[in-house]
Design a protein around this motif. Structure first.
Motif, PDB file in Angstrom:
ATOM      1  N   PRO A 142       0.823  -1.213   0.000  1.00  0.00           N
ATOM      2  CA  PRO A 142       0.000   0.000   0.000  1.00  0.00           C
ATOM      3  C   PRO A 142       0.855   1.261   0.000  1.00  0.00           C
ATOM      4  CG  PRO A 142       0.066  -0.965   2.192  1.00  0.00           C
ATOM      5  CD  PRO A 142       0.754  -1.932   1.278  1.00  0.00           C
ATOM      6  N   GLY A 143       0.251   2.337  -0.450  1.00  0.00           N
ATOM      7  CA  GLY A 143       0.913   3.631  -0.361  1.00  0.00           C
ATOM      8  C   GLY A 143       1.161   4.325  -1.675  1.00  0.00           C
ATOM      9  N   SER A 144       1.007   3.613  -2.811  1.00  0.00           N
ATOM     10  CA  SER A 144       1.240   4.280  -4.092  1.00  0.00           C
ATOM     11  C   SER A 144       0.129   5.275  -4.377  1.00  0.00           C
ATOM     12  CB  SER A 144       1.313   3.261  -5.228  1.00  0.00           C
ATOM     13  OG  SER A 144       1.409   3.933  -6.478  1.00  0.00           O
ATOM     14  N   GLN A 145       0.517   6.482  -4.757  1.00  0.00           N
ATOM     15  CA  GLN A 145      -0.456   7.499  -5.163  1.00  0.00           C
ATOM     16  C   GLN A 145      -0.629   7.549  -6.678  1.00  0.00           C
ATOM     17  OE1 GLN A 145       0.572  11.312  -3.404  1.00  0.00           O
ATOM     18  NE2 GLN A 145       1.132  10.369  -1.440  1.00  0.00           N
ATOM     19  N   GLN A 170       3.466  15.945  -6.996  1.00  0.00           N
ATOM     20  CA  GLN A 170       3.273  15.226  -5.742  1.00  0.00           C
ATOM     21  C   GLN A 170       3.572  13.740  -5.892  1.00  0.00           C
ATOM     22  OE1 GLN A 170       2.762  15.879  -2.653  1.00  0.00           O
ATOM     23  NE2 GLN A 170       2.180  13.836  -1.890  1.00  0.00           N
ATOM     24  N   VAL A 171       3.118  13.142  -6.992  1.00  0.00           N
ATOM     25  CA  VAL A 171       3.251  11.698  -7.178  1.00  0.00           C
ATOM     26  C   VAL A 171       4.635  11.310  -7.677  1.00  0.00           C
ATOM     27  CG1 VAL A 171       2.386   9.729  -8.530  1.00  0.00           C
ATOM     28  CG2 VAL A 171       0.786  11.400  -7.584  1.00  0.00           C
ATOM     29  N   PHE A 172       5.182  12.101  -8.589  1.00  0.00           N
ATOM     30  CA  PHE A 172       6.355  11.688  -9.362  1.00  0.00           C
ATOM     31  C   PHE A 172       7.630  12.429  -8.988  1.00  0.00           C
ATOM     32  CE2 PHE A 172       8.863  11.002 -13.229  1.00  0.00           C
ATOM     33  CZ  PHE A 172       8.484   9.729 -13.627  1.00  0.00           C
ATOM     34  N   ALA A 173       7.513  13.695  -8.623  1.00  0.00           N
ATOM     35  CA  ALA A 173       8.711  14.536  -8.534  1.00  0.00           C
ATOM     36  C   ALA A 173       8.621  15.539  -7.392  1.00  0.00           C
ATOM     37  CB  ALA A 173       8.911  15.268  -9.860  1.00  0.00           C
ATOM     38  N   ALA A 174       8.295  15.068  -6.200  1.00  0.00           N
ATOM     39  CA  ALA A 174       8.015  15.975  -5.085  1.00  0.00           C
ATOM     40  C   ALA A 174       9.215  16.802  -4.671  1.00  0.00           C
ATOM     41  CB  ALA A 174       7.491  15.182  -3.890  1.00  0.00           C
ATOM     42  N   ASP A 175      10.446  16.295  -4.893  1.00  0.00           N
ATOM     43  CA  ASP A 175      11.635  17.054  -4.501  1.00  0.00           C
ATOM     44  C   ASP A 175      12.322  17.728  -5.683  1.00  0.00           C
ATOM     45  OD1 ASP A 175      12.483  14.670  -5.595  1.00  0.00           O
ATOM     46  OD2 ASP A 175      14.096  14.328  -4.151  1.00  0.00           O
ATOM     47  N   VAL A 176      11.614  17.822  -6.800  1.00  0.00           N
ATOM     48  CA  VAL A 176      12.104  18.539  -7.975  1.00  0.00           C
ATOM     49  C   VAL A 176      11.528  19.960  -7.931  1.00  0.00           C
ATOM     50  CG1 VAL A 176      12.033  18.640 -10.512  1.00  0.00           C
ATOM     51  CG2 VAL A 176      12.307  16.439  -9.343  1.00  0.00           C
ATOM     52  N   PRO A 177      12.295  21.002  -8.260  1.00  0.00           N
ATOM     53  CA  PRO A 177      11.738  22.362  -8.271  1.00  0.00           C
ATOM     54  C   PRO A 177      10.440  22.439  -9.072  1.00  0.00           C
ATOM     55  CG  PRO A 177      14.103  22.450  -8.559  1.00  0.00           C
ATOM     56  CD  PRO A 177      13.728  20.988  -8.606  1.00  0.00           C
ATOM     57  N   ALA A 178       9.524  23.255  -8.605  1.00  0.00           N
ATOM     58  CA  ALA A 178       8.186  23.295  -9.194  1.00  0.00           C
ATOM     59  C   ALA A 178       8.198  23.583 -10.687  1.00  0.00           C
ATOM     60  CB  ALA A 178       7.335  24.340  -8.466  1.00  0.00           C
ATOM     61  N   GLY A 179       9.033  24.523 -11.120  1.00  0.00           N
ATOM     62  CA  GLY A 179       9.083  24.850 -12.541  1.00  0.00           C
ATOM     63  C   GLY A 179       9.553  23.683 -13.381  1.00  0.00           C
ATOM     64  N   GLY A 216      13.529   7.037  -0.822  1.00  0.00           N
ATOM     65  CA  GLY A 216      12.894   6.920   0.481  1.00  0.00           C
ATOM     66  C   GLY A 216      11.561   7.619   0.633  1.00  0.00           C
ATOM     67  N   ALA A 217      11.224   8.555  -0.259  1.00  0.00           N
ATOM     68  CA  ALA A 217       9.933   9.250  -0.203  1.00  0.00           C
ATOM     69  C   ALA A 217       9.204   9.098  -1.534  1.00  0.00           C
ATOM     70  CB  ALA A 217      10.132  10.717   0.151  1.00  0.00           C
ATOM     71  N   ASP A 218       9.299   7.914  -2.112  1.00  0.00           N
ATOM     72  CA  ASP A 218       8.671   7.639  -3.410  1.00  0.00           C
ATOM     73  C   ASP A 218       7.166   7.475  -3.233  1.00  0.00           C
ATOM     74  OD1 ASP A 218       7.960   6.627  -5.946  1.00  0.00           O
ATOM     75  OD2 ASP A 218       9.848   5.535  -6.141  1.00  0.00           O
ATOM     76  N   HIS A 219       6.382   8.264  -3.978  1.00  0.00           N
ATOM     77  CA  HIS A 219       4.926   8.176  -3.920  1.00  0.00           C
ATOM     78  C   HIS A 219       4.338   7.403  -5.102  1.00  0.00           C
ATOM     79  CE1 HIS A 219       5.071  12.126  -1.400  1.00  0.00           C
ATOM     80  NE2 HIS A 219       5.307  11.049  -0.664  1.00  0.00           N
ATOM     81  N   ALA A 220       5.194   6.907  -5.982  1.00  0.00           N
ATOM     82  CA  ALA A 220       4.725   6.120  -7.126  1.00  0.00           C
ATOM     83  C   ALA A 220       4.899   4.628  -6.854  1.00  0.00           C
ATOM     84  CB  ALA A 220       5.458   6.533  -8.400  1.00  0.00           C
ATOM     85  N   ILE A 221       6.143   4.205  -6.574  1.00  0.00           N
ATOM     86  CA  ILE A 221       6.415   2.840  -6.120  1.00  0.00           C
ATOM     87  C   ILE A 221       6.777   2.945  -4.642  1.00  0.00           C
ATOM     88  CG2 ILE A 221       7.823   0.772  -6.396  1.00  0.00           C
ATOM     89  CD1 ILE A 221       8.455   1.653  -9.242  1.00  0.00           C
ATOM     90  N   GLY A 242      14.155  10.893   1.726  1.00  0.00           N
ATOM     91  CA  GLY A 242      13.528  12.110   1.214  1.00  0.00           C
ATOM     92  C   GLY A 242      13.467  12.208  -0.291  1.00  0.00           C
ATOM     93  N   ALA A 243      13.986  11.202  -1.004  1.00  0.00           N
ATOM     94  CA  ALA A 243      14.021  11.275  -2.467  1.00  0.00           C
ATOM     95  C   ALA A 243      12.689  10.832  -3.066  1.00  0.00           C
ATOM     96  CB  ALA A 243      15.140  10.393  -3.011  1.00  0.00           C
ATOM     97  N   SER A 244      12.267  11.556  -4.090  1.00  0.00           N
ATOM     98  CA  SER A 244      11.030  11.226  -4.793  1.00  0.00           C
ATOM     99  C   SER A 244      11.281  10.157  -5.847  1.00  0.00           C
ATOM    100  CB  SER A 244      10.468  12.475  -5.470  1.00  0.00           C
ATOM    101  OG  SER A 244      11.256  12.815  -6.612  1.00  0.00           O
ATOM    102  N   HIS A 245      10.224   9.783  -6.549  1.00  0.00           N
ATOM    103  CA  HIS A 245      10.346   8.806  -7.630  1.00  0.00           C
ATOM    104  C   HIS A 245      11.296   9.306  -8.713  1.00  0.00           C
ATOM    105  CE1 HIS A 245       9.125   5.270  -9.817  1.00  0.00           C
ATOM    106  NE2 HIS A 245       8.741   5.981 -10.861  1.00  0.00           N
ATOM    107  N   ALA A 246      11.357  10.610  -8.910  1.00  0.00           N
ATOM    108  CA  ALA A 246      12.253  11.204  -9.913  1.00  0.00           C
ATOM    109  C   ALA A 246      13.632  11.455  -9.325  1.00  0.00           C
ATOM    110  CB  ALA A 246      11.649  12.492 -10.456  1.00  0.00           C
ATOM    111  N   VAL A 247      14.147  10.507  -8.571  1.00  0.00           N
ATOM    112  CA  VAL A 247      15.428  10.671  -7.889  1.00  0.00           C
ATOM    113  C   VAL A 247      16.570  10.894  -8.873  1.00  0.00           C
ATOM    114  CG1 VAL A 247      15.777   8.164  -7.785  1.00  0.00           C
ATOM    115  CG2 VAL A 247      16.965   9.632  -6.151  1.00  0.00           C
ATOM    116  N   LEU A 248      16.475  10.352 -10.077  1.00  0.00           N
ATOM    117  CA  LEU A 248      17.517  10.565 -11.076  1.00  0.00           C
ATOM    118  C   LEU A 248      17.603  12.023 -11.511  1.00  0.00           C
ATOM    119  CD1 LEU A 248      16.208   9.055 -14.466  1.00  0.00           C
ATOM    120  CD2 LEU A 248      14.788   9.655 -12.507  1.00  0.00           C
ATOM    121  N   VAL A 249      16.502  12.761 -11.378  1.00  0.00           N
ATOM    122  CA  VAL A 249      16.493  14.197 -11.695  1.00  0.00           C
ATOM    123  C   VAL A 249      16.882  15.020 -10.473  1.00  0.00           C
ATOM    124  CG1 VAL A 249      15.046  16.128 -12.465  1.00  0.00           C
ATOM    125  CG2 VAL A 249      14.740  13.854 -13.474  1.00  0.00           C
ATOM    126  N   SER A 250      16.329  14.675  -9.304  1.00  0.00           N
ATOM    127  CA  SER A 250      16.552  15.482  -8.105  1.00  0.00           C
ATOM    128  C   SER A 250      17.867  15.175  -7.399  1.00  0.00           C
ATOM    129  CB  SER A 250      15.398  15.280  -7.115  1.00  0.00           C
ATOM    130  OG  SER A 250      15.333  13.926  -6.677  1.00  0.00           O
TER     131      SER A 250
END
Length: 267
Positions: A142-145, A170-179, A216-221, A242-250
């Motif tokens: 459980p936990g995937s958004q 929120q789901v894919f890139a929460a720690d990536v800059p908003a722009g 560690g903060a992946d909301h997809a997987i 604290g890393a999002s699913h887009a950890v390769l970018v962030s």
């Protein structure tokens, strides 16, 4: 350029020789077949393209690694894996094969039968077992958004899934800059919905050493799913808190570090 100059340029015709990619002649600008370092082959996942690896690629190239970012078709697990497998056929020398997200399922199947693939690296990715699908894995933990954030559009012969731009960061890139996240959402590549339900074949991680970066903060997987898959595969594992699913970018430094660790261990 003047119109006359354009007309003077010979047209490409069927008789024009075209250099083909084969194991005998494929090189990159940064490395020839005699390089002591393995080629790093990067496979993106759903809702992304090869540009998602840009920051990682630049870091690997500075360390002297030849890098190839494969354009994952995102049409179906079997066909996508066959495509990546065909690319591997053209690469001389050892390969470190890296997959992000759904790309992890692709490399799991694509590496089968390729003796030159010396390491598998999973970056916040699926690493399915035989007969297992990405959808089944998400159902176990459980936990995937991701599922409720998907928007589905029909295409001839199937359905494509996108992440709703309103939910993408929120789901894919929460720690990536908003722009940056907004641009990623606008340019995302859809995945055929059926690909998530397609079962994997015999997993290459049973016979090829693997490394796993857990976001560690992946909301997809869910991170728990990533850690469980890493344990099952016997992967060398690093958790990035604290890393999002887009950890390769962030977190490109951390991502490149894991890939380099795999490359060093298998060279």
């Amino acid at each position: 350029m003047a119109v006359g100059t354009l007309l003077a340029v010979p047209a490409l015709s069927a008789a024009t020789p075209v250099r083909s990619a084969s194991a005998a002649n494929v090189t990159t600008a940064s490395a020839a077949p005699s390089t002591p370092k393995p080629t790093v082959v990067l496979v993106h996942g759903a809702f992304a393209d090869s540009s998602s690896w840009d920051a990682v690629t630049s870091r690997l190239e500075r360390q002297g690694y030849p890098v190839l970012g494969v354009a994952n078709p995102l049409r179906g697990l079997a066909s996508d894996s066959a495509y990546v497998s065909s690319v591997l056929d053209t690469i001389p020398g050892p390969v470190v094969l890296v997959g992000h997200s759904y790309g992890g399922a692709v490399i799991t199947d694509a590496a089968a039968g390729h003796a030159n693939v010396k390491a598998l690296v999973y970056i916040a990715a699926f690493a399915p077992d035989q007969g297992e699908s990405g959808l089944a894995i998400l159902g176990q933990y459980p936990g995937s958004q991701l599922p409720p954030a998907l928007t589905v559009r029909a295409f001839p012969g199937g359905q494509d899934a996108y992440v709703d731009p309103a939910d993408f960061r929120q789901v894919f890139a929460a720690d990536v800059p908003a722009g940056k996240a907004r641009l990623m959402a606008a340019g995302q590549r859809p995945v055929a919905l059926a690909a998530f339900a397609e079962p994997s074949s015999t997993p290459a991680w049973r016979t090829i050493p693997s490394w796993f970066l857990v976001a560690g903060a992946d909301h997809a997987i869910p991170p728990a799913a990533e850690q469980a898959m890493a344990r099952r595969a016997g992967s060398h594992t690093e958790v990035i808190r604290g890393a999002s699913h887009a950890v390769l970018v962030s977190r490109p430094d951390a991502t490149a570090h894991v890939i380099e660790a795999a490359a060093r261990a298998t060279s």
